[in-house]
Scaffold this active site. Structure first.
Site, short mmCIF file in Angstrom:
data_model
loop_
_atom_site.label_atom_id
_atom_site.label_comp_id
_atom_site.label_asym_id
_atom_site.label_seq_id
_atom_site.Cartn_x
_atom_site.Cartn_y
_atom_site.Cartn_z
N TYR A 184 54.50 -20.90 49.51
CA TYR A 184 54.21 -20.44 48.16
C TYR A 184 53.12 -19.37 48.26
O TYR A 184 52.03 -19.66 48.76
CB TYR A 184 53.72 -21.59 47.28
CG TYR A 184 54.46 -22.90 47.43
CD1 TYR A 184 55.83 -23.01 47.15
CD2 TYR A 184 53.79 -24.05 47.86
CE1 TYR A 184 56.49 -24.23 47.29
CE2 TYR A 184 54.44 -25.28 47.98
CZ TYR A 184 55.79 -25.36 47.71
OH TYR A 184 56.43 -26.57 47.83
N ASP A 327 58.48 -8.45 44.02
CA ASP A 327 59.15 -9.62 44.57
C ASP A 327 60.49 -9.29 45.23
O ASP A 327 60.95 -8.15 45.21
CB ASP A 327 59.32 -10.67 43.46
CG ASP A 327 58.92 -12.05 43.93
OD1 ASP A 327 59.40 -12.45 45.02
OD2 ASP A 327 58.15 -12.72 43.24
#
Ligand code: FMN
Ligand code: MN
Length: 527
Positions: A184, A327
């Site tokens: 993460y 992203d």
């Protein structure tokens, strides 16, 4: 032979001609991204498919503002390197090893039992073992530590700041005591705090919610603990909303390993069932136990040979805006509220190598990791969905947007059963579009898929919509994390499904004519 640590892995990449050391000075702010992005899109070598991209892994050795530091990036960025990382010639070898375990049947007699012994011995190699110390403890800094000492990248111009992009985040399930390792990203807020971007449906987030539920039950001291649990989840929308301070205080311990051997790094992205420890998966992949050491300030274990360990906690009553961040969808993921990680200690090797990645428009390094997951998970998917023949998640589909599935169809409506089964399977729940085709379609050939799927469908009849959880990175859904998904049944329709028209034959030349032309081909002078 398993790689002991990141350094052995780097040496192996170098020996294989898969590493480029760069001594020119580069800036961790934007510049490393631009270089790595171009390298990700270069034509690769020996990648199996001639056209598959992926330049070398890069070891930057002259980082602006960080004398003596080194940055490793793009370590997994080609099919060949992904194979090297898992020490196989083809990823199917890993799938085959999984299949061997699945195929075990109860021994029928003494001989069968003897035959099973090597497999049982092999299983002993998978379990992690805790050792008293390791290289990650060479330097222990309890007071004067700061993340600023590491060359952490700002990847893209509109990113909210610098992000740790390849961290193995370790948490513990407060109920079972089992550990989870998930990748993460972590936004650096300052030298001692970062964001903790575990998305709602991930295991780290669930561990956090378990603590939140327990703290809430304590706080309200209710006679109806299940009701307290439902209330706190609804009020905080699964932990991700502050609810005006109406939230119990408490802490959850977290440890982060950066720069681990490739099996551990890869295990952190694998969408394993929540109760399977990634340390065990890494042991299976490297066929040697992962060695762990205890942290200094939290009750967690981390890989002994990691380059850098961050220890700390997140507060149950604190959330902070995280993002935007360029992203893997090719877009910036939007700002949202996430927990804050407070560091309590940093331990690291001497002269630690900072290991990182960038995400952005595909193809990029994470695409190769995703492809490896696709191959390795196929036998496991077949366990619950046995009619599946093959799957393809094209990199441009950014993994959650498109899955092409071929099936052996045996009964009416089966394609829709497969869609529902895929949407119920762990992180495959996020799949925005599932294309189901018959077993005679090669799902790896996008040209063939396009030709056959679009020829075979009557859209109004063959499209199935479904509402449910969607990927946090989806920027088109009606609400964050909640929206619709689509399945397309592109299998040939049967009369038992209400299709009574004749189905045309596919055009194929007969073998006799083909052989005849083969013989004449040279004389025709067409090449
Ligand atoms: C480079 C990279 C970065 C990732 N960043 C995140 C992230 O920030 N948040 C997240 O929830 N998942 C992220 N993922 C995906 C998770 O690592 C993946 O879903 C993993 O299976 C989660 O582990 P878990 O099932 O133990 O929660 C990332 C994956 C890769 C390859
Ligand atoms: Mn997990």
């Amino acid at each position: 032979m398993a790689y002991e640590d990141l350094r052995e892995w780097i040496a192996a990449l170098d020996r294989a001609g898969e590493l480029k050391k760069i001594r020119t000075e580069v800036d961790p702010i934007l510049e490393i991204t631009e270089i790595t992005d171009r390298v990700s899109k270069m034509p690769g070598k020996n990648n199996g498919r001639a056209s598959s991209p992926g330049g070398p892994a890069l070891l930057f050795q002259n980082i602006k503002g960080h004398a003596g530091a080194q940055v490793l990036i793009n370590q997994f960025g080609s099919a060949r390197r992904m194979n090297l990382a898992l020490e196989v010639d083809k990823l199917d070898e890993v799938a085959d090893r999984i299949r061997q375990f699945i195929d075990v049947k109860s021994p029928q007699g003494f001989l069968d039992k003897v035959k099973m012994l090597p497999m049982l011995a092999e299983m002993g190699k998978f379990f992690p073992k805790t050792v008293s110390s390791g290289p990650c403890k060479e330097v222990i800094v309890r007071d004067n530590f700061s993340l600023d000492e590491f060359p952490i990248l700002q990847c893209w111009p509109k990113d909210a700041g610098r992000f740790i992009t390849l961290p193995c985040v370790v948490t513990r399930d407060p109920k079972t005591g089992k550990r989870n390792v998930g990748m993460y990203r972590m936004q650096v807020y300052d030298g001692r705090t970062t964001g903790m971007h575990w998305q709602r449906q991930k295991v780290g987030a669930e561990h956090y919610r378990e603590q939140l539920r327990a703290a809430e039950k304590n706080r309200v001291g209710t006679d109806a603990p299940a009701r307290a649990s439902v209330d706190i989840m609804a009020r905080t929308s699964g932990g991700s909303i502050l609810a005006d301070g109406d939230r119990p205080a408490g802490k959850m311990e977290v440890a982060v390993a950066i720069g681990t051997d490739p099996a551990i790094t890869f295990s952190a992205i694998v969408p394993a069932p929540p109760d399977v420890e990634e340390y065990l998966i890494a042991g299976f992949l490297r066929q040697k136990p992962v060695e762990l050491v205890k942290c200094e300030t939290v009750d967690l274990e981390v890989p002994a040979t990691a380059e850098i360990i961050l220890e700390g906690h997140v507060n149950l009553d604190e959330l902070k805006p995280e993002g935007p961040f360029g992203d893997h969808t090719g877009y910036y993921s939007l700002e949202d509220l996430y927990p804050v990680f407070h560091l309590t200690c940093i331990t690291h090797r001497k002269n630690p190598i900072y290991s990182t990645t960038i995400v952005g428009k595909p193809p990029m390094e994470d695409g190769w990791m995703g492809k490896a997951v696709e191959r390795i998970f196929l036998p496991l998917m077949k366990l619950t969905i046995p009619e599946i023949v093959d799957i393809n998640l094209p990199v441009e589909g950014v993994f959650h947007n498109l899955m092409i599935v071929s099936i052996k169809k045996s009964y009416p409506g089966q394609a829709r059963k497969v869609m529902n089964a895929v949407w119920s399977l762990g992180q495959a729940m996020f799949t925005k579009c599932i294309l189901v085709v018959d077993e005679d379609v090669n799902v790896q050939d996008i040209a063939e898929v396009t030709l056959k799927v679009l020829n075979h469908i009557d859209p109004e009849r063959d499209i199935q919509f479904m509402l449910g959880p969607v990927d946090s990175l989806d920027h088109a859904s009606r609400l964050p994390n909640y929206g619709s998904k689509m399945g397309i049944d592109a299998t040939r329709k049967w009369s038992s499904e209400g299709f009574t028209r004749p189905w045309p034959d596919e055009i194929l030349m007969d073998e006799k004519t083909k052989a005849l032309v083969d013989k004449k081909w040279k004389d025709l002078g067409l090449e």
